[in-house]
Design a protein around this motif. Structure first.
Motif, mmCIF file in Angstrom:
data_model
loop_
_atom_site.group_PDB
_atom_site.id
_atom_site.type_symbol
_atom_site.label_atom_id
_atom_site.label_comp_id
_atom_site.label_asym_id
_atom_site.label_seq_id
_atom_site.Cartn_x
_atom_site.Cartn_y
_atom_site.Cartn_z
ATOM 1 N N UNK A 115 -3.310 0.427 -5.872
ATOM 2 C CA UNK A 115 -2.281 0.270 -5.149
ATOM 3 C C UNK A 115 -2.333 -0.314 -3.795
ATOM 4 N N UNK A 116 -3.583 -0.361 -2.974
ATOM 5 C CA UNK A 116 -3.776 -1.164 -2.086
ATOM 6 C C UNK A 116 -3.482 -2.500 -1.945
ATOM 7 N N UNK A 117 -3.759 -3.099 -3.083
ATOM 8 C CA UNK A 117 -3.985 -4.445 -3.592
ATOM 9 C C UNK A 117 -2.542 -4.690 -4.005
ATOM 10 N N UNK A 118 -1.785 -3.983 -4.464
ATOM 11 C CA UNK A 118 -0.508 -4.041 -4.725
ATOM 12 C C UNK A 118 0.312 -4.250 -3.473
ATOM 13 N N UNK A 119 0.120 -3.238 -2.544
ATOM 14 C CA UNK A 119 0.916 -3.056 -1.178
ATOM 15 C C UNK A 119 0.660 -4.364 -0.464
ATOM 16 N N UNK A 120 -0.527 -4.872 -0.527
ATOM 17 C CA UNK A 120 -1.027 -6.038 0.114
ATOM 18 C C UNK A 120 -0.314 -7.294 -0.498
ATOM 19 N N UNK A 121 -0.127 -7.221 -1.963
ATOM 20 C CA UNK A 121 0.407 -8.479 -2.464
ATOM 21 C C UNK A 121 2.002 -8.380 -1.992
ATOM 22 N N UNK A 122 2.500 -7.215 -1.973
ATOM 23 C CA UNK A 122 3.872 -7.105 -1.592
ATOM 24 C C UNK A 122 4.118 -7.587 -0.342
#
Ligand SMILES: [Zn+2]
Length: 444
Positions: free
Chosen positions: A39-46
């Motif tokens: 989820x951290x990578x997900x939020x970063x990607x967003x």
């Protein structure tokens, strides 16, 4: 075509409707990748404008329990044995059950059913996770013996990191005399590939492959020189090209350095390796698009590492994932960079380059500006010989990322799946269920 008989596949899937097992199976494992890492990578990607991760947008999800036979907190060897062979074993064991008896992996089942088999990892190819699929040793530390199991596996494709330097041990009475493992691999029909150029030029007619870009792991994604080493996505693309054919394939792909960055509590390095794994997952999902009724893509983790969390007391309800883009190298690389530096003042340019911290207020409200207290924290850490640690701690704090451990935790992981048979990955499952579901495709 074989009929799908697995109890775990009770839900009718597209391929079950056609009375077939998926011809092509991709199993991605993020080492040390649980919910927070994804989820951290997900939020970063967003935050970067790239939308959610492909691995998080897959249609089927199972919360996956990771404990081993002797501990709620597993190590990678026991977890890999569970995911690969479907048995819970003791921490440290590779491909043997809790009694030390040889277990049978889904990769071996795929091979014995006539599928081609590929094993890819960003860390050494004899490391705990890949070893769980081909090796049968009581200890993950028996690296030479694990390398010997590799060359005897009759799998088709091994790519990524090297054999951990354990390839030329001829004098240990514990092991049969395989001699030089690379020579042994050649006698067993493997072609050794040492450069990226040679790798990208491989054709299916080149036969079985074992790469030797390095004797150690591939670089962390944040540090990698992709002119020299392939990306994980390139490794997967080539694996598909080499393994695709009439008989189908099973391909295991590990993002191994996510775990290492978790042990080091290095958030930016952790997420760059999750993103590299996600890019590789995207390659598989592209293949699924082209072969929708014959392909299964599964993405899981073996355990959580670091007790990583999104949210930290110092930033209250605020999170600043975008600030992680200021970090340009791993904490380990930064440590090597300042190894010869003589004074704190001399280290400041390297700190700025590696973490984007600002020492002087230019009036622009740059969030990476260090407070006087943080500057003192860094200079004190310099005196104590722990400057890299202080930098990563301030970095996580500025982003709102917390850590509770330098080791693994017992948090469950997410298993997501798409394609033929993906419906079986639902609810809460044990990590052993992954092997059971995949092995059932190859049951005779
Ligand atoms: Zn670990």
């Amino acid at each position: 075509m074989k009929r799908l008989l697995c109890a775990a596949c009770a839900v009718l899937s597209l391929c079950a409707a056609y009375a077939a097992s998926p011809k092509y199976v991709f199993l991605f494992i993020g080492d040390g990748m649980s919910v927070p890492q994804r989820m951290i990578a997900d939020e970063f990607s967003r935050a970067e404008g790239n939308g959610p991760l492909a691995m998080n947008a897959m249609p089927h999800t199972a919360v996956t329990r990771t404990c081993s036979a002797d501990s709620l907190v597993t190590d990678s060897a026991a977890a890999a044995t569970a995911i690969a062979c479907g048995v819970k074993t003791f921490n440290g064991a590779s491909g043997v059950d809790a009694e030390g008896k040889r277990a049978y992996s889904c990769a071996e089942a795929a091979r014995d059913a006539g599928r081609k088999v590929g094993i890819v990892s960003t860390v050494t190819i004899t490391h705990a996770t890949p070893a769980g699929f081909y090796a049968h040793r009581r200890s993950r530390g028996e690296l030479y013996a694990i390398a010997a199991d590799l060359v005897d596996s009759r799998f088709d494709f091994f790519a990524g990191g090297g054999l951990d330097g354990q390839y030329d041990k001829t004098d240990d009475p514990l092991y049969p005399a395989y001699g030089n493992i690379y020579s042994c691999a050649e006698s067993n029909g493997y072609r050794i590939v040492s450069t990226k150029e040679e790798f990208l030029a491989l054709k299916p007619s080149d036969g079985k492959i074992l790469t030797r870009f390095t004797d150690g792991p591939l670089e962390a994604a944040i540090d990698a020189d992709y002119a020299r080493e392939p990306t994980l996505a390139e490794l997967v693309s080539k694996a598909i090209e080499m393994l695709e054919g009439e008989n189908g394939f099973f391909l295991m792909v590990e993002g191994g350095r996510i775990d290492w960055a978790g042990h080091g509590n290095d958030a930016a390095t952790n997420l760059r390796d999750v993103l590299a794994l996600d890019a590789a997952v995207n390659v598989a999902l592209g293949f699924l698009d082209a072969h929708p009724s014959e392909t299964l893509v599964v993405v899981t983790g073996d355990h959580e590492t670091g007790g990583m969390s999104m949210g930290f007391a110092g930033t209250g309800y605020a999170l600043y994932m975008d600030r992680l883009s200021n970090q340009t190298m791993s904490v380990g690389r930064f440590g090597a960079r300042i190894a010869g530096v003589q004074s704190f003042e001399e280290a400041i340019p390297a700190i700025r380059e590696a973490f984007g911290f600002r020492f002087d207020d230019d009036g622009t409200g740059n969030p990476m500006l260090l407070s006087d207290g943080e500057k003192d924290e860094l200079s004190d850490a310099w005196v104590a010989g722990r400057l890299p640690d202080a930098c990563r701690i301030i970095m996580s704090r500025k982003c709102g990322i917390g850590w509770s451990s330098g080791a693994h935790t017992a948090m469950p992981v997410l298993t997501t799946a798409a394609g033929c048979g993906a419906e079986a990955f639902a609810g809460q499952i044990e990590n052993t269920a992954i092997a059971e579901i995949i092995k059932a495709f190859y049951a005779r």
